[in-house]
Design an enzyme around this catalytic site. Structure first.
Site, short mmCIF file in Angstrom:
data_model
loop_
_atom_site.label_atom_id
_atom_site.label_comp_id
_atom_site.label_asym_id
_atom_site.label_seq_id
_atom_site.Cartn_x
_atom_site.Cartn_y
_atom_site.Cartn_z
N HIS A 46 0.86 -1.18 0.00
CA HIS A 46 0.00 0.00 0.00
C HIS A 46 0.90 1.23 0.00
CE1 HIS A 46 -3.73 -2.09 1.98
NE2 HIS A 46 -3.18 -2.82 1.01
N GLU A 48 0.90 3.83 1.81
CA GLU A 48 1.35 4.21 3.16
C GLU A 48 2.52 3.35 3.61
OE1 GLU A 48 -1.77 3.48 2.10
OE2 GLU A 48 -3.23 4.07 3.61
N CYS A 76 -6.17 1.72 5.84
CA CYS A 76 -6.77 0.45 6.27
C CYS A 76 -6.20 0.09 7.65
CB CYS A 76 -6.45 -0.64 5.24
SG CYS A 76 -4.73 -1.20 5.27
N CYS A 79 -2.33 -0.46 7.66
CA CYS A 79 -1.58 0.79 7.53
C CYS A 79 -1.71 1.64 8.79
CB CYS A 79 -2.02 1.55 6.30
SG CYS A 79 -1.59 0.70 4.75
#
Length: 143
Positions: A46, A48, A76, A79
């Site tokens: 991701h 992040e 999410c 993260c």
């Protein structure tokens, strides 16, 4: 946030879900990335996570508490936990994610008793642009 949105647009061009993130420290961009889960065949890639990894490597520390994170979608749960572990000072995000978010939706990671650090939260920053980018991306895939 403009740089994070640019990263999200670049991710969309690569066929990735258009989410971008930037870590800044003392008004300097330290790391920026867009999602790369498909490209890297890695469900943890991701935006992040990628910027956290890059910034921590640059600072040679697992904690980067003087840094701020800008992301185009509510992080999410995975993260959000990583953001807490990295001791990010401030989290700015554009669009909320009622389905998959982990900050103000879902498990609300920063509100849990087991969470040792919660960043300052700033939500809705350039929300319309981020939400439109996501809607456009998924509308093309549904057709």
């Amino acid at each position: 946030m403009a740089r994070a949105l640019h990263e999200a647009e670049a991710a969309a061009k690569r066929g990735e879900v258009p989410i971008g993130a930037v870590i800044a420290c003392d008004r300097r961009v330290i790391a920026s990335a867009g999602n790369r889960t498909r490209e890297l065949h890695d469900p943890t890639a991701h935006a992040e996570m990628l910027v956290l990894q890059e910034a921590c490597t640059k600072f040679q520390s697992q904690r980067i508490g003087d840094c701020d994170l800008y992301v185009t979608l509510e992080p999410c749960p995975m993260c959000a936990a990583a953001i807490s572990f990295a001791r990010i000072r401030r989290l700015y995000y554009a669009a909320s994610d009622p389905k998959g978010g982990g900050v103000e939706h879902g498990p609300r990671v920063f509100s849990q008793a087991t969470c040792n650090h919660s960043p300052e939260l700033y939500t809705g920053v350039d929300e319309v642009r981020a939400a439109n980018l996501l809607r456009s991306f998924f509308a093309v895939r549904r057709d």
